[in-house]
Scaffold this motif. Structure first.
Motif, PDB file in Angstrom:
ATOM      1  N   VAL A 176       0.848  -1.183   0.000  1.00 18.98           N
ATOM      2  CA  VAL A 176       0.000   0.000   0.000  1.00 18.98           C
ATOM      3  C   VAL A 176       0.888   1.240   0.000  1.00 18.98           C
ATOM      4  CG1 VAL A 176      -1.765   1.282   1.272  1.00 18.98           C
ATOM      5  CG2 VAL A 176      -1.820  -1.219   1.234  1.00 18.98           C
ATOM      6  N   ILE A 177       0.561   2.165  -0.884  1.00 19.69           N
ATOM      7  CA  ILE A 177       1.257   3.445  -0.935  1.00 19.69           C
ATOM      8  C   ILE A 177       0.237   4.522  -0.575  1.00 19.69           C
ATOM      9  CG2 ILE A 177       2.492   5.093  -2.387  1.00 19.69           C
ATOM     10  CD1 ILE A 177       4.047   2.520  -1.942  1.00 19.69           C
ATOM     11  N   TYR A 178       0.507   5.258   0.483  1.00 17.69           N
ATOM     12  CA  TYR A 178      -0.356   6.355   0.907  1.00 17.69           C
ATOM     13  C   TYR A 178       0.100   7.626   0.207  1.00 17.69           C
ATOM     14  CZ  TYR A 178      -1.622   2.985   4.451  1.00 17.69           C
ATOM     15  OH  TYR A 178      -2.052   1.851   5.075  1.00 17.69           O
ATOM     16  N   ASN A 179      -0.848   8.543  -0.022  1.00 17.52           N
ATOM     17  CA  ASN A 179      -0.464   9.769  -0.711  1.00 17.52           C
ATOM     18  C   ASN A 179      -1.283  10.966  -0.257  1.00 17.52           C
ATOM     19  OD1 ASN A 179      -2.671  10.557  -2.795  1.00 17.52           O
ATOM     20  ND2 ASN A 179      -2.493   8.333  -3.004  1.00 17.52           N
ATOM     21  N   ARG A 180      -0.767  12.131  -0.603  1.00 16.83           N
ATOM     22  CA  ARG A 180      -1.424  13.403  -0.283  1.00 16.83           C
ATOM     23  C   ARG A 180      -1.783  14.171  -1.552  1.00 16.83           C
ATOM     24  NH1 ARG A 180       2.842  15.199   4.388  1.00 16.83           N
ATOM     25  NH2 ARG A 180       1.674  14.384   6.151  1.00 16.83           N
ATOM     26  N   ILE A 181      -2.020  13.477  -2.636  1.00 21.24           N
ATOM     27  CA  ILE A 181      -2.293  14.154  -3.902  1.00 21.24           C
ATOM     28  C   ILE A 181      -3.540  15.022  -3.792  1.00 21.24           C
ATOM     29  CG2 ILE A 181      -2.821  13.856  -6.350  1.00 21.24           C
ATOM     30  CD1 ILE A 181      -1.234  11.188  -6.193  1.00 21.24           C
TER      31      ILE A 181
END
Length: 80
Positions: free
Chosen positions: A4-9
């Protein structure tokens, strides 16, 4: 094991008034790809992650992480 890759896009887009379509056009991807990225349904290639970071002019680790980001306003030791 799921990676899982979390992001703030989504947060960065909102802060800067950029639509999904505008970001997608700047990156050369379909606007739905941006939605998939934001919802964590798709993990970007390293190349795409670096291009997103360059677009927002921030280090890639500001946008992407392998652990969930701390909620804003939940800083440790914040004074009341």
């Amino acid at each position: 094991m799921s990676e899982v890759i979390y992001n703030r896009i989504s947060m960065l887009r909102a802060e800067r008034g950029v639509s999904r379509r505008q970001l997608a056009e700047a990156l050369g991807v379909h606007y739905q790809t941006v939605g998939y990225l934001e919802r964590g349904e798709y993990s970007p290639s390293l190349y795409l992650a670096l291009r997103i970071a360059a677009y927002f002019d921030v280090p890639v680790e500001v946008i992407f992480a392998t652990e969930p980001f701390a909620r804003l306003g939940a800083a440790k030791g914040s004074a009341s």
